[in-house]
Design a protein around this motif. Structure first.
Motif, PDB file in Angstrom:
ATOM      1  N   UNK A  61      56.408  18.509  30.629  1.00  0.00           N
ATOM      2  CA  UNK A  61      56.594  17.462  31.566  1.00  0.00           C
ATOM      3  C   UNK A  61      55.992  17.745  32.796  1.00  0.00           C
ATOM      4  N   UNK A  62      55.451  16.637  33.501  1.00  0.00           N
ATOM      5  CA  UNK A  62      54.579  16.755  34.633  1.00  0.00           C
ATOM      6  C   UNK A  62      55.538  15.972  35.486  1.00  0.00           C
ATOM      7  N   UNK A  63      55.631  16.517  36.911  1.00  0.00           N
ATOM      8  CA  UNK A  63      56.506  16.005  38.116  1.00  0.00           C
ATOM      9  C   UNK A  63      55.868  14.856  38.801  1.00  0.00           C
ATOM     10  N   UNK A  64      56.459  13.642  38.892  1.00  0.00           N
ATOM     11  CA  UNK A  64      55.979  12.427  39.695  1.00  0.00           C
ATOM     12  C   UNK A  64      56.016  12.858  40.957  1.00  0.00           C
ATOM     13  N   UNK A  65      55.319  12.344  42.074  1.00  0.00           N
ATOM     14  CA  UNK A  65      55.625  12.355  43.422  1.00  0.00           C
ATOM     15  C   UNK A  65      56.926  11.229  43.726  1.00  0.00           C
ATOM     16  N   UNK A  66      57.846  11.607  43.464  1.00  0.00           N
ATOM     17  CA  UNK A  66      58.992  10.662  43.500  1.00  0.00           C
ATOM     18  C   UNK A  66      59.848  10.448  44.610  1.00  0.00           C
ATOM     19  N   UNK A  67      59.638  11.319  45.811  1.00  0.00           N
ATOM     20  CA  UNK A  67      60.135  11.121  47.075  1.00  0.00           C
ATOM     21  C   UNK A  67      59.485  10.185  47.837  1.00  0.00           C
ATOM     22  N   UNK A  68      59.876   8.957  48.359  1.00  0.00           N
ATOM     23  CA  UNK A  68      59.023   8.033  48.919  1.00  0.00           C
ATOM     24  C   UNK A  68      60.015   7.963  50.447  1.00  0.00           C
ATOM     25  N   UNK A  69      59.089   7.618  51.407  1.00  0.00           N
ATOM     26  CA  UNK A  69      59.805   7.340  52.731  1.00  0.00           C
ATOM     27  C   UNK A  69      59.325   6.099  53.184  1.00  0.00           C
ATOM     28  N   UNK A  70      60.249   5.147  53.689  1.00  0.00           N
ATOM     29  CA  UNK A  70      59.902   3.667  53.963  1.00  0.00           C
ATOM     30  C   UNK A  70      60.592   3.341  55.239  1.00  0.00           C
ATOM     31  N   UNK A  93      67.672   5.017  41.476  1.00  0.00           N
ATOM     32  CA  UNK A  93      67.312   5.799  42.458  1.00  0.00           C
ATOM     33  C   UNK A  93      68.381   6.446  43.328  1.00  0.00           C
ATOM     34  N   UNK A  94      68.005   7.318  44.185  1.00  0.00           N
ATOM     35  CA  UNK A  94      68.986   7.612  45.337  1.00  0.00           C
ATOM     36  C   UNK A  94      68.479   7.088  46.463  1.00  0.00           C
ATOM     37  N   UNK A  95      69.189   6.704  47.506  1.00  0.00           N
ATOM     38  CA  UNK A  95      68.911   6.062  48.729  1.00  0.00           C
ATOM     39  C   UNK A  95      69.495   6.894  49.879  1.00  0.00           C
ATOM     40  N   UNK A  96      68.778   7.378  50.892  1.00  0.00           N
ATOM     41  CA  UNK A  96      69.372   8.042  52.065  1.00  0.00           C
ATOM     42  C   UNK A  96      68.808   7.413  53.452  1.00  0.00           C
ATOM     43  N   UNK A 124      77.582   8.437  40.603  1.00  0.00           N
ATOM     44  CA  UNK A 124      77.275   9.697  41.611  1.00  0.00           C
ATOM     45  C   UNK A 124      76.119   9.104  42.530  1.00  0.00           C
ATOM     46  N   UNK A 125      76.532   8.055  43.352  1.00  0.00           N
ATOM     47  CA  UNK A 125      75.715   7.348  44.654  1.00  0.00           C
ATOM     48  C   UNK A 125      74.364   6.852  44.132  1.00  0.00           C
ATOM     49  N   UNK A 126      74.178   6.347  42.719  1.00  0.00           N
ATOM     50  CA  UNK A 126      72.696   5.945  42.271  1.00  0.00           C
ATOM     51  C   UNK A 126      72.579   4.495  42.748  1.00  0.00           C
ATOM     52  N   UNK A 127      71.492   3.980  42.858  1.00  0.00           N
ATOM     53  CA  UNK A 127      71.211   2.600  43.114  1.00  0.00           C
ATOM     54  C   UNK A 127      70.127   2.207  42.109  1.00  0.00           C
ATOM     55  N   UNK A 214      67.485  14.459  37.916  1.00  0.00           N
ATOM     56  CA  UNK A 214      68.404  15.074  38.933  1.00  0.00           C
ATOM     57  C   UNK A 214      69.728  15.529  38.272  1.00  0.00           C
ATOM     58  N   UNK A 215      70.132  15.139  37.279  1.00  0.00           N
ATOM     59  CA  UNK A 215      71.348  15.575  36.642  1.00  0.00           C
ATOM     60  C   UNK A 215      71.216  16.897  36.203  1.00  0.00           C
ATOM     61  N   UNK A 216      70.154  17.710  36.135  1.00  0.00           N
ATOM     62  CA  UNK A 216      70.104  19.078  35.735  1.00  0.00           C
ATOM     63  C   UNK A 216      70.622  19.955  36.676  1.00  0.00           C
ATOM     64  N   UNK A 217      70.393  19.229  38.005  1.00  0.00           N
ATOM     65  CA  UNK A 217      70.614  20.231  39.265  1.00  0.00           C
ATOM     66  C   UNK A 217      71.868  19.561  39.948  1.00  0.00           C
ATOM     67  N   UNK A 218      72.471  18.722  39.522  1.00  0.00           N
ATOM     68  CA  UNK A 218      73.649  18.181  40.153  1.00  0.00           C
ATOM     69  C   UNK A 218      74.528  19.215  39.988  1.00  0.00           C
ATOM     70  N   UNK A 219      75.616  19.467  41.167  1.00  0.00           N
ATOM     71  CA  UNK A 219      76.592  20.582  41.176  1.00  0.00           C
ATOM     72  C   UNK A 219      77.745  20.001  40.141  1.00  0.00           C
ATOM     73  N   UNK A 220      78.392  20.785  39.615  1.00  0.00           N
ATOM     74  CA  UNK A 220      79.840  20.695  38.953  1.00  0.00           C
ATOM     75  C   UNK A 220      80.664  20.475  39.950  1.00  0.00           C
ATOM     76  N   UNK A 221      81.609  19.294  39.666  1.00  0.00           N
ATOM     77  CA  UNK A 221      82.423  19.138  40.908  1.00  0.00           C
ATOM     78  C   UNK A 221      84.039  19.207  40.178  1.00  0.00           C
TER      79      UNK A 221
END
Length: 347
Positions: A61-70, A93-96, A124-127, A214-221
């Motif tokens: 698999x190849x990583x896409x430039x998934x983090x966008x700033x606007x 997406x996730x939004x911050x 889990x905070x997804x949009x 992102x779920x692979x790295x999400x913390x277990x709560x």
């Protein structure tokens, strides 16, 4: 089984902020499960450690430039982190900061790209957003997007040289199919030269594709580990790889997985079909001790975060006590941890 059983203390300075100068120069800890011996090597030693009667399976698999700033029209800065493409240009997406957006908010990324907020998802905070653009989204992302490094790699004021380094090194040399928002980091240590040496030795090499979410790295709560639910991640096993693995199993050869994503792909396929076959499917498989591995015999993997599902997976393969002894030695010997860090070969 309690979450606290998979905790450990890591000095912050051992979290790798940059890759080694050369991919193959990373340290590699070898855990031999037969005699419970722990050896300290470098990744370039992998050619000597893998027997010629083995097959090596990697996630291409190849990583896409998934983090966008606007920006909103008010000028407020918003980060949009792409997770999963849906239909009709819609994405999860996730939004911050999420408190600054609502349904209908438009985030302008560039002249060619905007994100219109459709709704908040109860997950889990997804949009859900609609990406507004003309042409090919991947071409646009490569112009305006940023490599989605995990939060423990700090890049607050990254130079252009550092951004270029991340674009190159947070990607395996054999990456092919774009779709991941995180790298299958165990593969970052491989070079084309090492792959050629292994092939020349007689090691057969095959590829699968699991798009890392992102779920692979999400913390277990939840404190009770068994209550945790994995996010679904799409994967594909091509026919030549399925045939390679099935022949290997019939001939008594060892199947070596590169990375936990490869493990989950192969074990999920076996669970679904009772064999390895060419398929496109999805994995929600949560592997934790005790687990009986049906396909994977050995594993190359990085060092994982405390209380993570990845740490539970490697504990299932090597035994929790043996893994934690390895981590103890890794800390004492100042191994570098996590995505840009050193690795482990569970043999």
């Amino acid at each position: 089984m309690l979450l606290s059983e998979f905790d450990y203390e890591l000095p912050e300075e051992l979290i790798a902020q940059r890759p080694t100068e050369k991919r193959q120069d990373s340290k590699m800890m070898v855990l031999n499960r037969n005699n419970h011996e722990i050896l300290h090597k470098h990744f370039y030693d992998i050619v000597d450690l893998i027997d010629k009667d083995s097959v090596l399976i990697l996630n291409n698999t190849k990583v896409i430039p998934a983090r966008l700033y606007g920006y909103k029209d008010t000028g407020a800065k918003i980060e949009v982190f792409l997770l999963k493409e849906k239909e009709n240009k819609e994405w999860e997406v996730l939004i911050k900061p999420s408190k600054r957006v609502k349904e209908g908010t438009v985030v302008k990324i560039s002249e060619d790209l905007s994100a219109e907020v459709i709704s908040s998802l109860e997950d889990d905070g997804k949009w859900l957003v609609k990406m507004v653009y003309e042409g090919d989204i991947l071409n646009i992302l490569h112009k305006v997007g940023n490599i989605p490094l995990p939060p423990y790699i700090e890049r607050k004021m990254a130079s252009e040289d550092l951004k270029k380094l991340d674009f190159e090194r947070y990607q395996t040399v054999y990456a092919k199919d774009e779709g991941s928002v995180a790298a299958p980091t165990a593969g970052l240590h491989f070079t084309q030269e090492i792959l050629k040496k292994l092939a020349d030795k007689g090691v057969e090499i095959g590829y699968v594709t699991l798009n890392v979410g992102i779920g692979t790295f999400r913390p277990v709560k939840c404190e009770n580990v068994l209550e945790h639910k994995m996010d679904s991640e799409a994967f594909e096993i091509p026919e030549n790889t399925a045939n390679l693995i099935n022949r290997a199993k019939q001939d008594g050869k060892k199947v070596i997985a590169v990375g936990t994503t490869t493990v989950r792909t192969l074990e999920t396929a076996y669970k679904q079909f009772r064999e390895i076959k060419a398929c496109k499917s999805a994995s929600e498989l949560f592997i934790y001790p005790p687990y009986e591995f049906k396909v994977v015999d050995k594993l190359i993997t990085n060092f994982h975060l405390p209380k993570s599902t990845l740490l539970m997976l490697v504990s299932a393969l090597a035994g929790k006590d043996f893994i934690f002894e390895g981590y103890k030695q890794a800390i004492a010997n100042k191994y570098r941890f996590y995505s840009y860090g050193d690795c482990m070969f569970i043999s």
